[in-house]
Design a protein around this motif. Structure first.
Motif, PDB file in Angstrom:
ATOM      1  N   ASN A 149       0.899  -1.298   0.084  1.00 40.50           N
ATOM      2  CA  ASN A 149      -0.025  -0.257   0.188  1.00 40.50           C
ATOM      3  C   ASN A 149       0.849   1.313  -0.072  1.00 40.50           C
ATOM      4  OD1 ASN A 149       1.113  -0.052   2.700  1.00 40.50           O
ATOM      5  ND2 ASN A 149      -0.896   0.382   3.750  1.00 40.50           N
ATOM      6  N   LYS A 150       2.173   1.123   0.129  1.00 37.23           N
ATOM      7  CA  LYS A 150       3.037   2.220  -0.023  1.00 37.23           C
ATOM      8  C   LYS A 150       3.026   3.135   1.073  1.00 37.23           C
ATOM      9  CE  LYS A 150       4.371   0.818  -4.042  1.00 37.23           C
ATOM     10  NZ  LYS A 150       5.468  -0.062  -3.959  1.00 37.23           N
ATOM     11  N   LYS A 151       2.812   2.487   2.292  1.00 34.62           N
ATOM     12  CA  LYS A 151       2.906   2.957   3.521  1.00 34.62           C
ATOM     13  C   LYS A 151       3.770   2.064   4.529  1.00 34.62           C
ATOM     14  CE  LYS A 151      -1.527   5.528   3.232  1.00 34.62           C
ATOM     15  NZ  LYS A 151      -2.762   5.838   3.974  1.00 34.62           N
ATOM     16  N   ILE A 152       4.333   2.693   5.658  1.00 38.78           N
ATOM     17  CA  ILE A 152       5.217   1.805   6.496  1.00 38.78           C
ATOM     18  C   ILE A 152       4.176   1.353   7.296  1.00 38.78           C
ATOM     19  CG2 ILE A 152       7.217   3.589   6.236  1.00 38.78           C
ATOM     20  CD1 ILE A 152       6.204   4.565   9.233  1.00 38.78           C
ATOM     21  N   SER A 153       4.651  -0.031   7.679  1.00 39.60           N
ATOM     22  CA  SER A 153       4.000  -0.583   8.618  1.00 39.60           C
ATOM     23  C   SER A 153       4.435  -0.597  10.128  1.00 39.60           C
ATOM     24  CB  SER A 153       4.113  -2.200   8.439  1.00 39.60           C
ATOM     25  OG  SER A 153       3.709  -3.115   9.438  1.00 39.60           O
ATOM     26  N   PRO A 154       3.600  -0.215  11.074  1.00 44.68           N
ATOM     27  CA  PRO A 154       3.947  -0.031  12.430  1.00 44.68           C
ATOM     28  C   PRO A 154       4.919  -1.393  12.832  1.00 44.68           C
ATOM     29  CG  PRO A 154       1.816   0.794  12.231  1.00 44.68           C
ATOM     30  CD  PRO A 154       2.212   0.238  11.083  1.00 44.68           C
ATOM     31  N   SER A 155       4.318  -2.481  12.760  1.00 44.94           N
ATOM     32  CA  SER A 155       5.123  -3.776  13.089  1.00 44.94           C
ATOM     33  C   SER A 155       6.430  -3.693  12.533  1.00 44.94           C
ATOM     34  CB  SER A 155       4.421  -5.072  12.688  1.00 44.94           C
ATOM     35  OG  SER A 155       4.012  -4.923  11.325  1.00 44.94           O
ATOM     36  N   ASP A 156       6.604  -3.349  11.142  1.00 45.60           N
ATOM     37  CA  ASP A 156       8.065  -3.321  10.361  1.00 45.60           C
ATOM     38  C   ASP A 156       8.986  -2.430  11.349  1.00 45.60           C
ATOM     39  OD1 ASP A 156       7.050  -5.225   8.823  1.00 45.60           O
ATOM     40  OD2 ASP A 156       6.821  -3.899   7.124  1.00 45.60           O
ATOM     41  N   LEU A 157       7.980  -1.155  11.456  1.00 47.31           N
ATOM     42  CA  LEU A 157       9.092  -0.073  12.250  1.00 47.31           C
ATOM     43  C   LEU A 157       9.505  -0.750  13.616  1.00 47.31           C
ATOM     44  CD1 LEU A 157      10.087   2.966  12.465  1.00 47.31           C
ATOM     45  CD2 LEU A 157       7.806   3.432  13.457  1.00 47.31           C
ATOM     46  N   ARG A 158       8.866  -1.390  14.468  1.00 49.56           N
ATOM     47  CA  ARG A 158       9.108  -1.924  15.488  1.00 49.56           C
ATOM     48  C   ARG A 158      10.128  -2.954  15.216  1.00 49.56           C
ATOM     49  NH1 ARG A 158       4.496  -3.125  16.982  1.00 49.56           N
ATOM     50  NH2 ARG A 158       4.179  -1.715  18.727  1.00 49.56           N
ATOM     51  N   ARG A 159       9.978  -3.724  14.375  1.00 47.86           N
ATOM     52  CA  ARG A 159      11.185  -4.749  14.156  1.00 47.86           C
ATOM     53  C   ARG A 159      12.566  -4.119  13.772  1.00 47.86           C
ATOM     54  NH1 ARG A 159       6.969  -8.325  12.209  1.00 47.86           N
ATOM     55  NH2 ARG A 159       7.038  -7.087  10.118  1.00 47.86           N
ATOM     56  N   LEU A 160      12.491  -3.169  12.957  1.00 45.89           N
ATOM     57  CA  LEU A 160      13.752  -2.434  12.693  1.00 45.89           C
ATOM     58  C   LEU A 160      14.281  -1.659  13.877  1.00 45.89           C
ATOM     59  CD1 LEU A 160      15.740  -1.312  10.754  1.00 45.89           C
ATOM     60  CD2 LEU A 160      14.181   0.270  10.022  1.00 45.89           C
ATOM     61  N   ALA A 161      13.647  -1.060  14.619  1.00 43.37           N
ATOM     62  CA  ALA A 161      13.937  -0.176  15.842  1.00 43.37           C
ATOM     63  C   ALA A 161      14.625  -1.231  16.891  1.00 43.37           C
ATOM     64  CB  ALA A 161      12.847   0.407  16.216  1.00 43.37           C
ATOM     65  N   LEU A 162      13.989  -2.438  16.926  1.00 45.25           N
ATOM     66  CA  LEU A 162      14.533  -3.203  17.952  1.00 45.25           C
ATOM     67  C   LEU A 162      16.027  -3.743  17.751  1.00 45.25           C
ATOM     68  CD1 LEU A 162      11.316  -5.436  18.808  1.00 45.25           C
ATOM     69  CD2 LEU A 162      12.748  -3.991  20.214  1.00 45.25           C
ATOM     70  N   ARG A 163      16.382  -3.858  16.372  1.00 48.38           N
ATOM     71  CA  ARG A 163      17.640  -4.377  15.722  1.00 48.38           C
ATOM     72  C   ARG A 163      18.571  -3.117  15.885  1.00 48.38           C
ATOM     73  NH1 ARG A 163      16.108  -4.989  10.097  1.00 48.38           N
ATOM     74  NH2 ARG A 163      18.451  -4.513   9.748  1.00 48.38           N
ATOM     75  N   LEU A 164      18.163  -2.073  16.203  1.00 46.22           N
ATOM     76  CA  LEU A 164      19.012  -0.645  16.156  1.00 46.22           C
ATOM     77  C   LEU A 164      19.697  -0.382  17.593  1.00 46.22           C
ATOM     78  CD1 LEU A 164      17.300   1.575  13.818  1.00 46.22           C
ATOM     79  CD2 LEU A 164      19.131   0.151  13.270  1.00 46.22           C
ATOM     80  N   GLN A 165      20.693  -0.247  17.803  1.00 44.25           N
ATOM     81  CA  GLN A 165      21.714  -0.171  19.257  1.00 44.25           C
ATOM     82  C   GLN A 165      21.449   1.428  19.774  1.00 44.25           C
ATOM     83  OE1 GLN A 165      22.435  -3.069  20.669  1.00 44.25           O
ATOM     84  NE2 GLN A 165      21.564  -3.808  18.705  1.00 44.25           N
TER      85      GLN A 165
END
Length: 452
Positions: A149-165
């Motif tokens: 749908n060309k919009k960011i997914s909150p779940s994808d944002l959470r997964r990425l943020a959890l990987r960042l230190q």
């Protein structure tokens, strides 16, 4: 004498929009065909075609004698006007002290990225100006691809943020969005804000297209949803058709006094202050008036008519998918259904697709997917539907406002013939591409039968 350029600058590429502009100028001057005399069908440049509101022009004329430096953060009259503007249009109660004025939102976003520590999260596709700034500042960054749908997914944002230190993450949120023309509604923003609070994500919300939202009642600022963690940027360039005035503003989050001190230091070091006459002219643009209300309503209605036409005309080309814009004067066209045919024609990247469309006989300028921070082999493109005379179109709209679909279609044909012709050229390009591929396939098939 040989001058040595700093390696950091050597490593920076020319912004894609400027590279494209240079390419188009060279193409126009070098094309040997007489048909080149008209130039090209311009879907590449995102500039509002309308005149700067007369109210702003008149105020600029009255203030041309003001040659003194303005305060670093902006003249008080302007910050007060922006405060009232945000309350009136965006239902945000923002004290003038939280507002800083700069020479365009592009510069202000750069300034914010300078002072904010942390990894940048950049949703893709993205406006072509963000990534060069991030790279120039040598910031750590991660792409966040959007869903279908060309919009960011909150779940994808959470997964990425959890990987960042990093203790702090910085999300660049462009709403309404360039290049898709899509709008994040209030519920979507609330879901994103929940993740941002949970994961300590600071948001830079680029809302430069806010007042172009076709159904303006549907626009909600992220500054209203997540006021403690959002920097909101906006300005004159898109809604007021005054990109050349180079004036933008940023609203700081609540309770950010220490950060404002650091930011003011950066502004003073880099450009002292925005042009004083321009700031006084901008006051008229941000003050609440019947004239400005009518201007915003008229221009966004025209943008919607042009956007609806462009969306339906592109979608009518077999194989083409497009985002249906809610705002701005862009949409994203997806040509990936032709990937096999394009590769057989030795068009292996979106950049080569752009180059193939601009040459004779198509004369059509688009911004390819690689400029939008997509994969080089993603055959998507941004289409800006503003290649028409904004002054005459604005006048014609007021004289005879089109109501029915038939009247709107006629309005586009009469006022934006290059938009119509350019989409026809895109259709011709892909039609010829398919026919050439089929013809080559039939030739090979015939040759195999003959040889057997």
């Amino acid at each position: 004498m040989k001058f040595v350029v700093d390696q950091q600058v050597e490593d920076i590429e020319m912004p894609e929009n400027l590279k494209l502009n240079t390419f188009l100028q060279e193409f126009h001057s070098n094309c040997p065909h007489p048909e080149c005399s008209f130039g090209f069908y311009g879907f590449a440049f995102g500039q509002s075609p309308f005149p700067v509101p007369q109210l702003i022009q008149n105020t600029l004329i009255k203030n041309v004698e003001k040659g003194a430096y303005a305060p670093i953060s902006g003249i008080p009259e302007l910050r007060n006007a922006i405060s009232k503007y945000n309350k009136y249009y965006f239902k945000m109660d923002v004290a003038p002290e939280r507002i800083y004025v700069g020479p365009g939102t592009k510069e202000l976003i750069f300034n914010l990225l300078e002072i904010l520590h942390g990894t940048v999260i950049l949703p893709t596709p993205a406006w072509l100006g963000y990534l060069p700034q991030i790279r120039f500042l040598k910031k750590n960054y991660h792409m966040l691809p959007t869903r279908a749908n060309k919009k960011i997914s909150p779940s994808d944002l959470r997964r990425l943020a959890l990987r960042l230190q990093d203790r702090q993450k910085i999300l660049i949120l462009n709403n309404p969005n360039n290049p898709t023309g899509l709008l994040y509604d209030q519920l979507e923003l609330e879901e994103i804000a929940d993740v941002c609070r949970e994961q300590n994500i600071t948001v830079i919300s680029d809302e430069i297209y806010a007042l172009t939202t076709y159904d303006f009642s549907k626009f909600t600022s992220m500054g209203k949803i997540y006021p403690e963690g959002t920097f909101v940027t906006n300005g004159l360039s898109k809604s007021h058709a005054a990109g050349g005035y180079r004036l933008g503003y940023v609203i700081f989050p609540q309770h950010a006094a220490d950060l404002k001190t650091q930011f003011k230091k950066i502004l003073a070091t880099e450009y002292t202050a925005v042009s004083t006459p321009i700031q006084h002219a901008a006051v008229a643009g941000f003050e609440i008036s019947k004239e400005m209300d009518e201007y915003f309503v008229t221009t966004r209605n025209i943008h919607q008519i042009m956007g609806d036409y462009t969306y339906h005309a592109l979608s009518a080309i077999d194989g083409v998918k497009a985002t249906k814009p809610d705002a701005t004067f862009y949409l994203l066209a997806d040509f990936n259904a032709f990937a096999t045919d394009l590769q057989k024609a030795r068009i292996s990247t979106s950049q080569k697709l752009s180059e193939s469309l601009i040459v004779h006989p198509y004369h059509t300028a688009i911004v390819g997917g690689d400029s939008l921070v997509l994969e080089r082999t993603d055959f998507s493109a941004r289409i800006a539907y503003v290649d028409y005379d904004g002054a005459s179109t604005y006048k014609n709209y007021l004289e005879n406002k089109p109501q029915s679909n038939a009247e709107k279609l006629e309005f586009v044909k009469m006022n934006a013939p290059k938009v119509v012709a350019g989409i026809d050229m895109i259709a011709d390009f892909f039609d010829k591409l398919k026919k050439d591929t089929l013809s080559n396939f039939d030739s090979k098939k015939s040759s195999m039968i003959t040889s057997s």
